[in-house]
Design a protein around this motif. Structure first.
Motif, short mmCIF file in Angstrom:
data_model
loop_
_atom_site.label_atom_id
_atom_site.label_comp_id
_atom_site.label_asym_id
_atom_site.label_seq_id
_atom_site.Cartn_x
_atom_site.Cartn_y
_atom_site.Cartn_z
N TYR A 251 60.41 37.31 79.57
CA TYR A 251 59.30 38.22 79.28
C TYR A 251 59.77 39.36 78.38
O TYR A 251 60.94 39.72 78.35
N TYR A 252 58.78 39.94 77.68
CA TYR A 252 59.09 41.01 76.73
C TYR A 252 59.66 42.24 77.42
O TYR A 252 60.54 42.91 76.88
N ASP A 253 59.19 42.58 78.64
CA ASP A 253 59.72 43.76 79.33
C ASP A 253 61.20 43.59 79.66
O ASP A 253 61.95 44.56 79.70
N GLY A 291 63.20 48.92 66.75
CA GLY A 291 62.13 49.10 65.76
C GLY A 291 61.23 47.91 65.64
O GLY A 291 60.90 47.47 64.53
N LEU A 292 60.81 47.36 66.78
CA LEU A 292 59.89 46.22 66.78
C LEU A 292 58.93 46.35 67.94
O LEU A 292 59.07 47.22 68.79
N ALA A 293 57.93 45.48 67.96
CA ALA A 293 56.94 45.55 69.03
C ALA A 293 56.32 44.18 69.27
O ALA A 293 56.43 43.27 68.44
N SER A 294 55.71 44.04 70.42
CA SER A 294 54.99 42.82 70.77
C SER A 294 53.76 43.24 71.56
O SER A 294 53.81 43.40 72.78
N TYR A 295 52.67 43.45 70.85
CA TYR A 295 51.46 43.91 71.53
C TYR A 295 50.19 43.17 71.07
O TYR A 295 49.19 43.13 71.78
#
Length: 448
Positions: A251-253, A291-295
């Motif tokens: 998972y991303y978390d 410096g990235l994201a997954s939303y």
């Protein structure tokens, strides 16, 4: 600029609420032919910013933005002007009116506050609809922080009910859990019900964001990259992180936590791309970020429900009741010895700090009118609830004395009313000073 907009919103919201609340007292008083000597937005000790007498009433704006008032002749109020009360009651005075009329005058303010919230919530539902994160669409269990585990959750729990009720709206779910007495979860294939621990709630209230203990889990698929170094290292939008330094990532978390725990280090990251594993080395900043994201993938879990005009009327009422219920439940936590919710109570400065604004990509700031009206509706319900607390000096105090008179058949002695009002005013002034002082203390200690 942002601070100026927040201050403007605060003053605008308070002005709307105070003027309409006081109109709730003013209009029935005039209808019952009761003399209203003053109608003020904000308080005016020693002097007022603006004042003008029209007919028998002086209208004005005070300099102290803590509320407002109407001064009704023949009534023991916060002005503590008792000279008039030493004279025989006149037919146009408050004290000369029947108890049922005085009760209507006293309940007018909170009634207007509730109907205002009903109107605003109804309009928001009709014009904007309601967007919520549907947890029922998420297959994976929630991510439970140490705070959630302190309440009694365990990894892998799937929340079924909160205090016996199903809740699929994520924002409400987090608040419901925080205010709950017991939770029912699916744990290792079995339904388990456990009481929520106040120690965990206390931990949540110490956090900057009390509701952050409960978050949905989703695959670590990267959809936004802001750091050029991360791009140069070979990471691409659409990559799914599956392992870091040989440790499986589901998972991303989990990926976020691993990155946060390794500031300034290089991580060996395996990503799934086009059905094949690609090994990369990513450099974590000193702040523990890449410096990235997954939303963007979360958008599929959101749904917007629209309402017809007729439906929005009922929905406005329901949302007002829901808001009132949450306010009452949160009010109880203020006095909980373990939770110590009073430490989260803030005054005008805290409200201004948390006023919603709309920030554009170019850095400009403007008013988020949807959020503004949502806040105003919520605050209107809150003011209605607070004013009904049976404390002398508040509407609730006057209501209690009037109900006593209606039940017993004789009024409360004038001296008792005056003394009770004095105690109530001193208490409320002390409370206001305490709350405002807490705001200043937080600013001085950089905890604001």
């Amino acid at each position: 600029m942002e601070l100026a907009i927040k201050i403007f919103q605060f003053i605008l919201s308070i002005s709307i609420l105070v003027i309409l609340h006081e109109l709730g007292h003013f209009l029935p008083a005039k209808y019952f032919k009761t003399k209203v000597e003053k109608f003020y937005l904000f308080f005016d000790p020693y002097f007022s910013i603006v004042k003008k007498k029209i007919g028998e009433t002086e209208y004005g704006i005070g300099w102290l933005p803590f509320g407002g008032y109407v001064k009704i002749a023949g009534m023991v109020d916060e002005s503590m002007d008792t000279e008039q009360l030493k004279q025989p009651a006149q037919p146009w005075e408050f004290r000369a009116k029947p108890a049922w009329q005085r009760l209507i005058i006293m309940l007018g303010g909170v009634t207007v506050n509730f109907f205002l919230a009903w109107l605003i919530y109804g309009c928001l539902s009709f014009f904007n609809g309601e967007t919520s994160f549907d947890t029922a669409k998420v297959d994976a269990p929630m991510n439970y922080t140490s705070v959630a585990k302190g309440m009694g959750f365990q990894d892998g729990d799937k929340i079924l009910k909160v205090d016996g009720k199903t809740q699929n709206n994520l924002d409400k779910l987090a608040l419901d859990v925080l205010l709950s007495d017991e939770i029912t979860v699916l744990r290792n294939g079995k339904e388990v019900t456990f009481p929520t621990n106040d120690d965990g709630k206390a931990m949540a209230f110490r956090d900057e964001n009390p509701r952050a203990f409960l978050t949905p889990r989703f695959p670590a698929v990267i959809d936004s990259i802001y750091n050029p170094k991360t791009l140069q290292a070979g990471l691409k939008v659409g990559d799914q992180v599956v392992a870091v330094d040989g440790k499986k990532i589901s998972y991303y978390d989990e990926f976020q936590e691993t990155v946060r725990n390794n500031p300034g280090k290089d991580l060996k990251v395996d990503v799934m791309r086009g059905g094949a594993i690609q090994p990369l080395v990513l450099s974590v900043s000193k702040e523990g970020t890449l410096g990235l994201a997954s939303y963007k993938q979360l958008t599929k879990f959101y749904e917007t429900k629209h309402f017809t005009f007729g439906e929005s009327i009922g929905r406005g009422f329901t949302r007002s009741i829901e808001s009132l219920t949450y306010q009452v439940k949160q009010f109880k936590l203020i006095f909980n010895k373990k939770v110590q919710g009073y430490k989260k109570v803030g005054g005008p400065l805290a409200i201004i700090k948390n006023m919603p604004v709309d920030k554009a990509k170019d850095g400009s700031v403007s008013i988020d009118w949807t959020a503004f009206w949502s806040f105003t509706a919520m605050f209107s319900v809150w003011l209605a609830f607070l004013n009904l607390i049976p404390i002398p000096g508040l509407d609730g105090g006057h209501v209690i004395f009037t109900l006593y008179e209606m039940i017993v058949g004789k009024p409360v002695p004038q001296k008792i009313l005056e003394n009770a009002q004095m105690v109530g005013v001193i208490f409320l002034l002390g409370l206001m000073l305490l709350i405002f002082g807490a705001d200043i203390f937080k600013i001085i200690t950089n905890k604001f």
